[in-house]
Scaffold this motif. Sequence first.
Motif, PDB file in Angstrom:
ATOM      1  N   TRP A  85       7.608   7.642   2.871  1.00  0.00           N
ATOM      2  CA  TRP A  85       7.193   8.111   1.551  1.00  0.00           C
ATOM      3  C   TRP A  85       8.193   9.059   0.917  1.00  0.00           C
ATOM      4  O   TRP A  85       8.322   9.098  -0.313  1.00  0.00           O
ATOM      5  CB  TRP A  85       5.812   8.759   1.639  1.00  0.00           C
ATOM      6  CG  TRP A  85       5.773  10.101   2.305  1.00  0.00           C
ATOM      7  CD1 TRP A  85       5.613  10.370   3.618  1.00  0.00           C
ATOM      8  CD2 TRP A  85       5.921  11.364   1.661  1.00  0.00           C
ATOM      9  NE1 TRP A  85       5.648  11.720   3.853  1.00  0.00           N
ATOM     10  CE2 TRP A  85       5.819  12.357   2.672  1.00  0.00           C
ATOM     11  CE3 TRP A  85       6.114  11.763   0.334  1.00  0.00           C
ATOM     12  CZ2 TRP A  85       5.919  13.710   2.387  1.00  0.00           C
ATOM     13  CZ3 TRP A  85       6.215  13.123   0.053  1.00  0.00           C
ATOM     14  CH2 TRP A  85       6.113  14.073   1.063  1.00  0.00           C
ATOM     15  N   GLU A  92       9.098   6.106  -7.065  1.00  0.00           N
ATOM     16  CA  GLU A  92       7.790   6.330  -7.669  1.00  0.00           C
ATOM     17  C   GLU A  92       7.866   7.313  -8.834  1.00  0.00           C
ATOM     18  O   GLU A  92       7.217   7.128  -9.864  1.00  0.00           O
ATOM     19  CB  GLU A  92       6.794   6.832  -6.620  1.00  0.00           C
ATOM     20  CG  GLU A  92       6.365   5.796  -5.604  1.00  0.00           C
ATOM     21  CD  GLU A  92       5.481   4.711  -6.198  1.00  0.00           C
ATOM     22  OE1 GLU A  92       4.943   4.897  -7.316  1.00  0.00           O
ATOM     23  OE2 GLU A  92       5.327   3.664  -5.542  1.00  0.00           O
ATOM     24  N   GLU A 243      -2.761   5.572  -7.894  1.00  0.00           N
ATOM     25  CA  GLU A 243      -2.122   4.361  -7.371  1.00  0.00           C
ATOM     26  C   GLU A 243      -0.763   4.692  -6.766  1.00  0.00           C
ATOM     27  O   GLU A 243      -0.406   4.186  -5.695  1.00  0.00           O
ATOM     28  CB  GLU A 243      -1.974   3.336  -8.495  1.00  0.00           C
ATOM     29  CG  GLU A 243      -3.312   2.799  -9.000  1.00  0.00           C
ATOM     30  CD  GLU A 243      -3.176   1.976 -10.265  1.00  0.00           C
ATOM     31  OE1 GLU A 243      -2.062   1.966 -10.860  1.00  0.00           O
ATOM     32  OE2 GLU A 243      -4.178   1.358 -10.689  1.00  0.00           O
ATOM     33  N   SER A 244      -0.006   5.560  -7.440  1.00  0.00           N
ATOM     34  CA  SER A 244       1.307   5.955  -6.924  1.00  0.00           C
ATOM     35  C   SER A 244       1.182   6.750  -5.630  1.00  0.00           C
ATOM     36  O   SER A 244       1.913   6.518  -4.661  1.00  0.00           O
ATOM     37  CB  SER A 244       2.036   6.788  -7.986  1.00  0.00           C
ATOM     38  OG  SER A 244       3.327   7.162  -7.552  1.00  0.00           O
ATOM     39  N   ASP A 246      -1.271   6.655  -3.498  1.00  0.00           N
ATOM     40  CA  ASP A 246      -1.718   5.750  -2.435  1.00  0.00           C
ATOM     41  C   ASP A 246      -0.557   4.959  -1.854  1.00  0.00           C
ATOM     42  O   ASP A 246      -0.476   4.758  -0.634  1.00  0.00           O
ATOM     43  CB  ASP A 246      -2.778   4.793  -2.969  1.00  0.00           C
ATOM     44  CG  ASP A 246      -4.124   5.468  -3.210  1.00  0.00           C
ATOM     45  OD1 ASP A 246      -4.305   6.607  -2.721  1.00  0.00           O
ATOM     46  OD2 ASP A 246      -4.980   4.869  -3.880  1.00  0.00           O
ATOM     47  N   ARG A 247       0.339   4.515  -2.708  1.00  0.00           N
ATOM     48  CA  ARG A 247       1.509   3.771  -2.212  1.00  0.00           C
ATOM     49  C   ARG A 247       2.387   4.655  -1.339  1.00  0.00           C
ATOM     50  O   ARG A 247       2.849   4.226  -0.277  1.00  0.00           O
ATOM     51  CB  ARG A 247       2.315   3.213  -3.396  1.00  0.00           C
ATOM     52  CG  ARG A 247       1.696   2.014  -4.076  1.00  0.00           C
ATOM     53  CD  ARG A 247       2.671   1.333  -5.015  1.00  0.00           C
ATOM     54  NE  ARG A 247       3.032   2.187  -6.140  1.00  0.00           N
ATOM     55  CZ  ARG A 247       2.383   2.216  -7.302  1.00  0.00           C
ATOM     56  NH1 ARG A 247       1.313   1.450  -7.483  1.00  0.00           N
ATOM     57  NH2 ARG A 247       2.789   2.994  -8.289  1.00  0.00           N
ATOM     58  N   SER A 250       0.738   5.421   2.085  1.00  0.00           N
ATOM     59  CA  SER A 250       0.717   4.283   3.004  1.00  0.00           C
ATOM     60  C   SER A 250       2.055   4.081   3.690  1.00  0.00           C
ATOM     61  O   SER A 250       2.151   3.361   4.680  1.00  0.00           O
ATOM     62  CB  SER A 250       0.333   3.005   2.258  1.00  0.00           C
ATOM     63  OG  SER A 250       1.368   2.615   1.359  1.00  0.00           O
ATOM     64  N   ARG A 251       3.090   4.736   3.176  1.00  0.00           N
ATOM     65  CA  ARG A 251       4.429   4.598   3.746  1.00  0.00           C
ATOM     66  C   ARG A 251       4.792   5.762   4.656  1.00  0.00           C
ATOM     67  O   ARG A 251       5.946   5.901   5.067  1.00  0.00           O
ATOM     68  CB  ARG A 251       5.470   4.492   2.634  1.00  0.00           C
ATOM     69  CG  ARG A 251       5.334   3.198   1.832  1.00  0.00           C
ATOM     70  CD  ARG A 251       6.154   3.273   0.579  1.00  0.00           C
ATOM     71  NE  ARG A 251       6.010   2.034  -0.195  1.00  0.00           N
ATOM     72  CZ  ARG A 251       6.182   1.946  -1.518  1.00  0.00           C
ATOM     73  NH1 ARG A 251       6.469   3.039  -2.202  1.00  0.00           N
ATOM     74  NH2 ARG A 251       6.045   0.818  -2.139  1.00  0.00           N
TER      75      ARG A 251
END
Length: 264
Positions: A85, A92, A243-244, A246-247, A250-251
């Motif tokens: 992330w 992002e 949404e950003s 969460d992405r 998840s990384r």
Amino acid sequence: MDSPSEASSMAQGLRIVRLVADREKWGRRLLGVSQLASDLDMEQSRVSRLTQELCDLGLLERVERGPFRTGPRFFDLAASLNTGWVRESRTELEALVATLNLRSRVSVRDAFRVILLRASSNDALPGGFVKPGMVTPTWCTGSGRALLWDLEQAAIQDLLKDVNFIGVGGPGAAHSAQEVCELMDRDRVRGFTLAAEEFEHGVYELALPIRNREGTILASLSVLGNRSEIEPRAGKIAKVLTESADRLGSRDHRRETVREAQAL
């Protein structure tokens, strides 16, 4: 679990590495054993032993009994942590600029301070004060309160018990720990933090936590603009930020980086 003495040695070793790295980063005079001991209020014999161990590990290096500087393994570890992330946050942030036409930031918490980890290209202007490492308060920034999201009221009160609120922040800033708790309660109801002129005049900051897969807060993601840019579309902005975040969450590869650190 590590014994108390091992944990103490690790903490003191990290303090030494941090001081050496900070002085090198800002171009300040590098220090030897006695100066490190004085700055850190530690026994000189203990600093001597710990710096030798850190040099053996490659986290520090010293040429001909001169001052200490960061060693090659320090940079290897730093590079290994810049994965997942953290690496993806740059993309992002620029995507948020393109979508929302706002400045964007990723920040982390150090006690009651917020440390800027990364800012979008339209925020970090040459010669400006907005740059990685910038420190701001948790209690009067959207990014800071997003980092306090999971803390109970008692924990927030304890965190801010020694803070001097007077003269800090903009016209909307809280002036007590209780006011911060009330702002947190309001934020949680609507699902995001919104700091309206709390740190700077005319600046609104909307923020959310970035969580890993286990739900732990890693950092905060925020956007900044004026009132007309933020308030009328706060719900839409929060959806895009969610949404950003969460992405990015998840990384998170924290387990992998911990194993790499343990390999040292």
